[in-house]
Design an enzyme around this catalytic site. Structure first.
Site, PDB file in Angstrom:
ATOM      1  CD  GLU A  54      -2.946  -1.107   0.104  1.00 45.77           C
ATOM      2  OE1 GLU A  54      -3.051  -0.066  -0.566  1.00 45.77           O
ATOM      3  OE2 GLU A  54      -3.617  -2.134  -0.100  1.00 45.77           O
ATOM      4  NE  ARG A  93     -17.808  -3.458   0.532  1.00 46.02           N
ATOM      5  CZ  ARG A  93     -17.985  -4.747   0.820  1.00 46.02           C
ATOM      6  NH1 ARG A  93     -19.189  -5.255   0.809  1.00 46.02           N
ATOM      7  NH2 ARG A  93     -16.959  -5.526   1.129  1.00 46.02           N
ATOM      8  CB  CYS A 129      -6.846  -2.670   6.304  1.00 43.96           C
ATOM      9  SG  CYS A 129      -6.957  -4.430   6.667  1.00 43.96           S
ATOM     10  CG  HIS A 176      -4.844  -4.937   1.879  1.00 44.63           C
ATOM     11  ND1 HIS A 176      -5.037  -3.583   1.763  1.00 44.63           N
ATOM     12  CD2 HIS A 176      -5.720  -5.362   2.839  1.00 44.63           C
ATOM     13  CE1 HIS A 176      -5.992  -3.205   2.618  1.00 44.63           C
ATOM     14  NE2 HIS A 176      -6.420  -4.265   3.278  1.00 44.63           N
TER      15      HIS A 176
END
Ligand code: PCA
Length: 214
Positions: free
Chosen positions: A80, A90, A143, A165
């Site tokens: 990342e 979500r 995360c 990830h």
């Protein structure tokens, strides 16, 4: 004591395992040069994950921190680039919280970059034949929350830190047609290489095109 802190998360979203923790626990106690890896599991819960991270940072005073998280559907080890100052869930976290458009640090910077040499890390994995890429977003769930909190706490300290990830492992995709996975030993070897490279790297990152158009 030279310590490398390696974090993974507890399972979430109905899964019974989280490969990020399987990888981290497999590398607990591993030596990287003069340093030793300490693996810590974080709850997949907004705020509580950062409290656990703070406790680990205070206890272990690491020289390098790599946080890992599962990103089901990704096809590779995703290094990342950036953490953003927003929670927008979500799905509910493991304490059934679902914040929408909350700042992680009110008044904090919009974003922090990884302080790891992200292009060097991706190039190292490619040389070893392990699928990897730079990711331009860590999402807006727990995360990214941990990644932002980590970068915020370590800003200006000289302690380097970042987030990777990881995809599903094979046992998670049975019955999920067409969903990518990688074997756990490949992921463990990949993260071992990431830690070794990040620990030994000095100076600027390599110039290597790894951007995205969208
Ligand atoms: N992945 C989630 C949170 C915990 C995890 O392993 C995420 O990508 O936000």
């Amino acid at each position: 004591m030279n310590t490398i802190l390696l974090t993974g998360f507890e399972p979430f979203a109905g899964e019974t395992i989280n490969p990020s923790w399987q990888i981290a626990s497999a590398l607990h106690g591993h030596h990287v040069g003069p340093a030793q890896v300490v693996a810590v599991q974080l709850p997949t819960v907004f705020q509580r994950a950062l409290e656990a991270l703070d406790a680990a940072l205070n206890l272990h005073q690491p020289r390098l921190v790599l946080a890992l998280g599962q990103a089901g559907g990704r096809t590779d080890l995703s290094v990342e680039r950036v953490a953003i100052n927003v929670d927008d869930a979500r799905i509910p976290d493991n304490a059934r919280q679902q914040p929408v458009d909350h700042p992680i640090v009110p008044g904090g910077p919009a974003a922090y970059f990884s302080t790891l040499p992200i292009k060097t890390l991706v190039a190292t994995l490619h040389r070893a034949g392990i699928p990897a890429s730079v990711s331009q977003t860590a999402g807006t769930f727990v995360c990214n929350h941990v990644f932002y909190g980590l970068q915020h706490r370590l800003a200006g300290t000289g302690v380097r830190s970042g987030f990777v990830h990881v995809p599903y492992v094979p046992e998670q995709v049975r019955g999920k047609a067409g969903v990518a996975c990688l074997p756990l030993p490949t992921l463990v070897e990949g993260v071992r290489l990431l830690l070794d490279t990040a620990w030994h790297h000095r100076g600027p990152d390599v110039q290597l095109a790894a951007g995205a158009e969208f």
